[in-house]
Design an enzyme around this catalytic site. Structure first.
Site, mmCIF file in Angstrom:
data_model
loop_
_atom_site.group_PDB
_atom_site.id
_atom_site.type_symbol
_atom_site.label_atom_id
_atom_site.label_comp_id
_atom_site.label_asym_id
_atom_site.label_seq_id
_atom_site.Cartn_x
_atom_site.Cartn_y
_atom_site.Cartn_z
ATOM 1 N N GLU A 161 -0.915 4.308 5.705
ATOM 2 C CA GLU A 161 -1.633 3.270 4.952
ATOM 3 C C GLU A 161 -1.059 1.870 5.144
ATOM 4 O O GLU A 161 -1.778 0.884 5.075
ATOM 5 C CB GLU A 161 -1.613 3.598 3.455
ATOM 6 C CG GLU A 161 -2.544 4.726 3.064
ATOM 7 C CD GLU A 161 -3.984 4.269 2.972
ATOM 8 O OE1 GLU A 161 -4.225 3.181 2.435
ATOM 9 O OE2 GLU A 161 -4.864 4.998 3.462
ATOM 10 N N LYS A 172 0.855 -1.184 0.000
ATOM 11 C CA LYS A 172 0.000 0.000 0.000
ATOM 12 C C LYS A 172 0.892 1.236 0.000
ATOM 13 O O LYS A 172 2.102 1.129 0.217
ATOM 14 C CB LYS A 172 -0.895 -0.022 1.238
ATOM 15 C CG LYS A 172 -1.814 -1.250 1.274
ATOM 16 C CD LYS A 172 -2.983 -1.050 2.190
ATOM 17 C CE LYS A 172 -4.000 -0.131 1.557
ATOM 18 N NZ LYS A 172 -5.206 0.005 2.352
#
Ligand SMILES: *[C@@H]1O[C@H](CO)[C@@H](O)[C@H](O)[C@H]1NC(C)=O
Ligand SMILES: *[C@@H]1O[C@H](CO)[C@@H](O)[C@H](O)[C@H]1NC(C)=O
Length: 334
Positions: free
Chosen positions: A315, A310
């Site tokens: 994230e 990601k």
């Protein structure tokens, strides 16, 4: 099995039936090149007494492994498939055949979510037709699984105070088709709810305890309602927006909530542990929000693993577990 073991086993099963009524799920993302095999993952989910799992697209290997797992599955579609699902009934029918019918009844589907966080955006106006086509295909096979979509908070134009919430102008065309469909079919809206991002944006104005869901947070008053955690307030904002477009009966299910343990100043392991455990205990009370006190919450923690493919930063750091299955912090589901 001798009788004593059998009795213990029966009690354990009763207990797990009890636990099975729980409304905590987890998001199982696969954007990592070092994640465990699906059968290990499903064993991990079950050993943590979680009985619901969301997957973002119909990975056949994962669906195969979910057979007879007894986990309830929220199945997503690729956003890139929305246009064809919306415009081509036979594509929708084969999507349903390959990804749903092929696994029924050994996989228990809880919801099928057409699109993840696509409203507002280039795919927004395909969502309603895609939902309709997928529902047609399910109905033709006599299968009843709620069909819905996952919205992010970007769908709201205003959200504070909750009573003042409404869908944004750029989302209202899509939502004004989707919401009546959900209302009419009694399907829920799935919403991703992240107090952490609001708090990261305004750490000096927002009470940390309110964002983290600590019970000692001070109350925020909104008309006759009062909130001592942002999670509830954010869900109620979604309810208010739904009401404004005729969705009085549509339930909000929290398809994602979580807190990153790294990647930003306030993304600490301690904050992540505090928030996630608070939100789980909050949901397990079985109580609804101030606006919908009789509607128990259902929430899916984001996410199971830290995922190294990601985008860098927060994230990659939402996981309850590292890819080697060691916990990032302890989570208590019972
Ligand atoms: C309600 O939302 C509108 C539009 O987003 C905003 O201008 C207004 O300030 C909000 N009202 C309150 C009381 O915050
Ligand atoms: C509220 O409780 C939390 C967790 O017990 C604690 O860390 C925090 O300092 C408390 N906040 C205040 C303002 O006392």
């Amino acid at each position: 099995m001798n009788r004593l073991v059998l009795i213990f086993y029966a009690i354990a099963c009763l207990k797990s039936v009890d636990v099975g009524a729980q409304v905590i799920g987890v998001n199982y993302g696969l954007l990592g090149n070092n994640l465990p095999l699906a059968d290990q993952v499903i064993a991990l989910i079950k050993s943590n007494k979680i009985n619901k799992v969301r997957i973002f697209q119909p990975y056949q290997g994962v669906l195969q492994t979910l057979k007879d797992s007894n986990l309830e599955v929220v199945l997503g579609t690729l956003n890139e498939d929305l246009q064809q699902l919306a415009t081509d009934q036979s594509f929708a029918a084969s999507w349903v055949k390959d990804n749903v019918l092929a696994y029924i009844p050994s996989v228990k589907f809880r919801y099928i979510a057409l699109g993840n966080e696509v409203i507002p955006g280039q795919y927004a106006n395909f969502v309603y037709d895609a939902m309709q086509n997928v529902q047609n295909a399910l109905k033709a096979a006599n299968v009843n699984v709620p069909v819905t979509t996952v919205v992010s908070y970007a769908v709201l134009g205003s959200s504070y105070p909750p009573s003042n919430a409404s869908f944004g102008q750029d989302s209202s065309a899509a939502m004004s088709k989707i919401v009546p469909f959900l209302q009419q079919n009694q399907y829920p809206l799935l919403a991703n709810v992240y107090p952490c991002f609001a708090y990261f944006g305004e750490p000096t104005t927002i009470d940390a305890d309110y964002a983290l869901g600590n019970p000692n947070a001070s109350f925020v008053y909104d008309g006759t309602l009062s909130y001592n955690n942002m999670f509830d307030a954010m869900i109620d904002a979604m309810y208010v927006a739904l009401e404004k477009v005729g969705g009085n009966g549509v339930k909000v299910v929290v398809s994602e909530t979580g807190w990153p343990s790294a990647g930003a100043d306030l993304a600490t392991t301690n904050n992540a542990k505090t928030y996630v455990n608070n939100v789980i205990q909050r949901v397990l009370t079985g109580k609804g929000t101030p606006k919908r006190p009789e509607t128990p919450l259902e929430a899916y923690i984001f996410a199971l693993f830290n995922e190294n493919q990601k985008p860098a930063g927060t994230e990659q750091n939402f996981g309850l577990f590292y890819p080697d299955i060691t916990p990032v912090y302890p989570v208590n589901i019972v």
